[in-house]
Design an enzyme around this catalytic site. Sequence first.
Site, PDB file in Angstrom:
ATOM      1  N   ARG A 182       0.772  -1.338  -0.076  1.00  0.00           N
ATOM      2  CA  ARG A 182      -0.091   0.177   0.034  1.00  0.00           C
ATOM      3  C   ARG A 182       0.668   1.368   0.077  1.00  0.00           C
ATOM      4  O   ARG A 182       0.533   2.262  -0.484  1.00  0.00           O
ATOM      5  CB  ARG A 182      -0.955  -0.080   1.125  1.00  0.00           C
ATOM      6  CG  ARG A 182      -2.016  -1.050   1.071  1.00  0.00           C
ATOM      7  CD  ARG A 182      -2.920  -1.184   2.384  1.00  0.00           C
ATOM      8  NE  ARG A 182      -3.946  -2.110   1.940  1.00  0.00           N
ATOM      9  CZ  ARG A 182      -4.781  -2.565   2.897  1.00  0.00           C
ATOM     10  NH1 ARG A 182      -4.828  -2.353   4.350  1.00  0.00           N
ATOM     11  NH2 ARG A 182      -5.602  -3.534   2.498  1.00  0.00           N
ATOM     12  N   GLU A 237      -5.642  -3.101  16.533  1.00  0.00           N
ATOM     13  CA  GLU A 237      -4.931  -1.773  15.867  1.00  0.00           C
ATOM     14  C   GLU A 237      -4.425  -0.747  17.053  1.00  0.00           C
ATOM     15  O   GLU A 237      -3.640   0.205  16.800  1.00  0.00           O
ATOM     16  CB  GLU A 237      -5.947  -1.143  14.781  1.00  0.00           C
ATOM     17  CG  GLU A 237      -5.444  -0.236  14.056  1.00  0.00           C
ATOM     18  CD  GLU A 237      -6.418   0.638  13.336  1.00  0.00           C
ATOM     19  OE1 GLU A 237      -7.475   0.185  13.229  1.00  0.00           O
ATOM     20  OE2 GLU A 237      -6.047   1.765  12.847  1.00  0.00           O
ATOM     21  N   ARG A 264       1.403  -1.828   6.907  1.00  0.00           N
ATOM     22  CA  ARG A 264       0.612  -3.060   7.213  1.00  0.00           C
ATOM     23  C   ARG A 264       0.204  -3.610   6.075  1.00  0.00           C
ATOM     24  O   ARG A 264      -0.015  -2.863   4.983  1.00  0.00           O
ATOM     25  CB  ARG A 264      -0.807  -2.958   7.954  1.00  0.00           C
ATOM     26  CG  ARG A 264      -1.367  -4.127   8.149  1.00  0.00           C
ATOM     27  CD  ARG A 264      -2.515  -3.881   9.057  1.00  0.00           C
ATOM     28  NE  ARG A 264      -3.411  -2.894   8.781  1.00  0.00           N
ATOM     29  CZ  ARG A 264      -4.438  -3.213   7.533  1.00  0.00           C
ATOM     30  NH1 ARG A 264      -4.382  -4.283   6.955  1.00  0.00           N
ATOM     31  NH2 ARG A 264      -5.272  -2.264   7.136  1.00  0.00           N
TER      32      ARG A 264
END
Lengths: 657, 254
Positions: free
Chosen positions: A330, A446, A456
């Site tokens: 990401r 989290e 992540r």
Amino acid sequence: MSLNSNIPEGKLEEKWIKYKSTVPLVNPSNKRNLEVLIIGSGLAGASAAASLAELGYKVKCFCFQDSPRRAHSIAAQGGINAAKNYQNDGDSIYRLFYDTIKGGDYRAREANVYRLAEISPNIIDQCVAQGVPFAREYGGMLSNRSFGGTQVQRTFYAAGQTGQQLLLGAYSALQRQIGMGNVQMYNRHEMLEIVKIEGKARGIIARNLITGELERHFGHAVLICSGGYGNVFYLSTNAMGSNATAAWKAHKSGAYFGNPCFTQIHPTCIPVSGDHQSKLTLMSESLRNDGRIWVPKKSNDNRNPNEIPEEERDYYLERRYPAFGNLVPRDVASRAAKERCDAGFGVGSSKMAVYLDFKFNMMRYGRVEANKMGIENPSENEILKLGKDVIKEKYGNLFDMYMQITGENPYETPMRIYPAVHYTMGGLWVDYNLMTTVPGLYSLGEANFSDHGANRLGASALMQGLADGYFVIPYTIGAYLANEISVKPESTDHQAFVDAENSVKETIEKLLSINGTKSVDHYHKKLGKVMWDKCGMARNAKGLQEAIDEIKVIRNEFWQNLRVTGKANEFNPELEKAGRVADFLELGELMCIDALHRNESCGGHFREESQTNEGEALRNDQEFSYVAAWEYSQNNWKLHKEELKFENIKIAQRSYK
Amino acid sequence: MSGNMNLTLKVWRQKSNKDKGNFEEFKVNDISPDMSFLEMFDVLNEQLISKGNEPIAFDHDCREGICGMCSMFINGRPHGPKEGITTCQLHMRSFADGDTIIVEPWRANAFPVIKDLVVDRSAFDRIVSAGGFVSVNTGNAQDGNAIPISKNDADIAFAAAACIGCGACVAACKNASAMLFVSAKINQLAHLPQGQPERMQRARAMVHQMDKEGFGACTNTGACSAECPKEISLVNIAAMNCEFVKANVVDSHE
């Protein structure tokens, strides 16, 4: 105080096994006398509450929503990873461990991540046993798909609603325990203070959000499972109510905060459409399985995307990262989108978007379907129609959601997407037992910092939340509670409870008495803009220093000119928001301090001063191979470092080329 | 970016469960068609706060149609005029400039009003506590692939499990019946091998709790399913009736 991560001795693959067989146990009759308070009812909180109640502990669980089933885990779309190797494609516990450490850019603790990978298959089994309807193949077996940063198919899913199905599984286990009287559930309650007695966490102060009453609750241990703090940015994919208050109160009561600057900007979200925007919506990473990301080769190209010919499109992820292509992690995908838009190649009216295009794979699927159905020489339109049906089955709900929000049909024109704040890797510092630096105070999911390093991987948040709640805390809490069996429940008349309640009362009265002119949202938006501009996808020393000063100014204004309507002793959503934003205004500053001190790029933390010639994140392992754990004292922070040792993985410059 | 829609809103205001409520009228101007319905409410609330008035309380959280928290009854329909979406997914482009929009809370005895548009839906949680689960403690599971489940059954179970527990079905029903909600859970688990051991007990316990909470009876009108944002099928109710009858027959022989 020095940081002790309490990692068990022994070989990596034997640590958890040995730990489980040697950890002190609490016998069933003693468990009945031990009380555990759990803050939050998402995947981590609900699974922990259910599992600890099953073991016999007395559990109280608190959530601010009207039902535990609303927790924001419910919105996770794409899937959950597990090293099952059902696809026979070379997956293993070691590979999941390796991918997670590498994906986190070598800023996570080896022992924790290995345990996570080791537990992952059990999670799938547990959820299936609860009746979670995962996607299946025609033969009846569980189906898998790919996610970013990996080259195997290890992601289990339930259409684009995996988080919902997993949370409803945990919720049903929790409701079962509530029905049996083993868990007392406190809906519409917000934790506002930790109560410490002789240095140990012994309870909380919670506000009943309907009546406004403050309540005192005793516990032998307190678990913070309250999720991440992405809403510090105002606009994020988090729910409107997602907040850092529980974690922040824990921090101010002595729990160190780990790597606060590590935030994840998710590459595929629906772009901002205007100032009215209250939140951003994610389009699942799973779409990158079948969507190709591109921008026009010509800058400022205003043509309809369907009219831009193939040779004039720049599939920049495939160009820059041939080995992983559209499935890079990401952080890499987000930065690449920002780079193209900043360089003037963005699309849409704001020019801050790139295309996610399904046409190529619709055609590919369409041809397969046509073959299956024995259609000879199908026309392009026939193929496209068949392909659309396949895409619809896989991602229908996401396409519908996109259509609702943008008013555009993604089956006909490519989606426009842009990165948005999504997840926070940082959180309360915890040791191997998931205990913070305050004895008896734990953090799961989290809310803690533990497993994802500086970035992540997709489909790993659900895995971690459930691993912590179902399979880690039931063992590790015993290590602490075994020594607490003779501790009688403290009366909530104890001075520590009185003091904590008074401090909460004081804050509430202060918020209500300012009587200024600006709303809570006004300050939240201001803070969010500073954070996004200066502590977002790219950061530099100058900007961060400015941000720290600006946040202080906003915070001062907030406390002098805020207007909160209504009263303390009633249902008052404005007051709830005010308390949360007050905490964000402190946390935001710490995030910038942390980002400023970490003068290297790693994962989602990109310092412009530290990049390779090709613009990739450049780590500095010599100086920064540690967890930054910040201690709070009197509106100031002190840095503690936990060195990261890599004994099983050869640390290398991360490459997805 | 502001827009060009000017609207009149008639919104239900009620201080608390003990007070009587009434409609209050508001004007909102310069609304953009790209705003969501709740963002339009954010604008209205900002207006109210700036005048020193109390904002309208409404439930909302994820704002992407999955948490089930938002719950507005808009122009006589739960979640407003469009099918298959929640209030938070409804956008202002579904309305026209000059419209008058009436907004009420869910209305049902089993969902008492807390304030303005916020109601108490904890009855749903208690129904799930009565039997909406598989009794399997953590650590008892066998391998996930040990029991093959046909894709068809998995798909049916999933379609039922998509329920978000928002309560629109109850709000839509003239009898305030919760049959669609309850039947979706019962039918999900009835279609899976994991749900079999407790199948009968579950149907009895959940229906019993539903009745105890004061929800009305079902007369097969189908408004629940028509208004359901997740389009949960009415077939679930028929299947639940079957389950319940079977369970009672078995019960009388036990």
